[in-house]
Design a protein around this motif. Structure first.
Motif, PDB file in Angstrom:
ATOM      1  N   CYS A   1       0.858  -1.327  -0.094  1.00 49.11           N
ATOM      2  CA  CYS A   1       0.055   0.099  -0.243  1.00 49.11           C
ATOM      3  C   CYS A   1       0.815   1.160   0.033  1.00 49.11           C
ATOM      4  N   GLU A   2       1.909   1.319   0.934  1.00 51.86           N
ATOM      5  CA  GLU A   2       2.819   2.349   0.748  1.00 51.86           C
ATOM      6  C   GLU A   2       3.479   2.545  -0.489  1.00 51.86           C
ATOM      7  N   GLU A   3       3.884   1.592  -1.022  1.00 49.45           N
ATOM      8  CA  GLU A   3       4.500   1.563  -2.548  1.00 49.45           C
ATOM      9  C   GLU A   3       3.534   2.266  -3.401  1.00 49.45           C
ATOM     10  N   GLN A   4       2.397   2.004  -3.457  1.00 52.15           N
ATOM     11  CA  GLN A   4       1.317   2.612  -4.431  1.00 52.15           C
ATOM     12  C   GLN A   4       1.189   4.215  -4.322  1.00 52.15           C
ATOM     13  N   GLY A   5       1.248   4.593  -3.263  1.00 52.00           N
ATOM     14  CA  GLY A   5       1.059   5.932  -2.951  1.00 52.00           C
ATOM     15  C   GLY A   5      -0.315   6.577  -3.192  1.00 52.00           C
ATOM     16  N   GLU A   6      -0.156   7.826  -4.100  1.00 43.72           N
ATOM     17  CA  GLU A   6      -1.535   8.465  -4.445  1.00 43.72           C
ATOM     18  C   GLU A   6      -2.173   7.553  -5.521  1.00 43.72           C
ATOM     19  N   LEU A   7      -1.583   6.354  -6.009  1.00 46.11           N
ATOM     20  CA  LEU A   7      -2.402   5.509  -6.882  1.00 46.11           C
ATOM     21  C   LEU A   7      -3.426   4.829  -6.068  1.00 46.11           C
ATOM     22  N   LEU A   8      -3.070   4.436  -4.744  1.00 41.94           N
ATOM     23  CA  LEU A   8      -3.987   3.781  -4.109  1.00 41.94           C
ATOM     24  C   LEU A   8      -5.439   4.212  -4.158  1.00 41.94           C
ATOM     25  N   PRO A   9      -6.169   3.086  -4.300  1.00 42.80           N
ATOM     26  CA  PRO A   9      -7.833   3.566  -4.256  1.00 42.80           C
ATOM     27  C   PRO A   9      -8.231   3.927  -2.757  1.00 42.80           C
ATOM     28  N   SER A  10      -9.461   4.609  -2.650  1.00 43.85           N
ATOM     29  CA  SER A  10      -9.748   5.170  -1.306  1.00 43.85           C
ATOM     30  C   SER A  10     -10.170   3.924  -0.557  1.00 43.85           C
ATOM     31  N   SER A  11     -10.133   4.349   0.820  1.00 43.20           N
ATOM     32  CA  SER A  11     -10.543   3.287   1.665  1.00 43.20           C
ATOM     33  C   SER A  11     -11.830   2.388   1.530  1.00 43.20           C
ATOM     34  N   PHE A  12     -12.831   3.480   1.259  1.00 41.50           N
ATOM     35  CA  PHE A  12     -14.098   2.810   0.910  1.00 41.50           C
ATOM     36  C   PHE A  12     -13.754   1.500  -0.156  1.00 41.50           C
TER      37      PHE A  12
END
Length: 193
Positions: A49-60
């Motif tokens: 998740c940390e590696e994905q940075g801003e690409l990571l989708p929302s918590s929802f």
């Protein structure tokens, strides 16, 4: 001539933007599938998740994808998925270590949508919605403030199943409200020392 050239440039810009959005949507689907798969868990999933940075989708989107993938048709009311060695540490990262109230509210909406999808069942006499909300609380994924904000939120984008969730969880929310009031009183007492 100039106007035709401007129109062509605008069409090219729109086509490029549409292509970018399509790639982003494909990437999001890939990220959600990876998160939900269970191939990575615990600290490995948190690092991913940390590696994905801003690409990571929302918590929802993340929690909803995982619940959809792993908790159907019969959800686990013990919520083992919320433990740090499963998805818990990654979700805690997603909610900023418990500091991102909006992300925590997003997790509550994911639980609501999941329960709506499966018909708001009760297992072993317990509301699945309440069991999931309690797990989010227990593992610091959605604190009292976030859950009470969720309860009072009237966002039309997330109304599907909200009434049913509210009625199943009114006692849980009352307990949270009392608990939150008591901790606020204790904080006030600490300040007066």
């Amino acid at each position: 001539e100039k106007k035709r050239k401007e129109e062509e440039e605008e069409k090219a810009r729109q086509a490029k933007e549409a292509e970018r959005k399509e790639r982003a949507a494909g990437k999001e689907a890939e990220l959600l599938a990876t998160f939900a798969s269970g191939d990575l868990q615990g600290d490995a999933l948190k690092a991913w998740c940390e590696e994905q940075g801003e690409l990571l989708p929302s918590s929802f989107k993340l929690l909803y994808a995982m619940l959809k993938e792993k908790e159907r048709p019969t959800p686990d009311v013990s919520c083992a998925w919320a433990k740090p060695e499963k998805w818990g540490s990654a979700l805690l990262h997603v909610v900023g270590g418990g500091d991102d109230t909006a992300a925590m509210v997003g997790l509550m909406y994911a639980v609501q949508y999941h329960c709506n999808d499966i018909g708001f069942p009760k297992l072993d006499g317990n509301s699945v919605f309440v069991s999931l909300a309690k797990a989010l609380y227990k593992y610091d994924l959605a604190d009292a403030e976030a859950q009470l904000l969720y309860k009072d939120d009237e966002d039309d984008d997330f109304k599907e199943g909200k009434t049913k969730a509210y009625f199943q969880s009114s006692q849980w929310f009352a307990w949270l409200d009392e608990s939150d009031d008591e901790s606020s009183d204790e904080d006030d007492d600490d300040d007066s020392d």
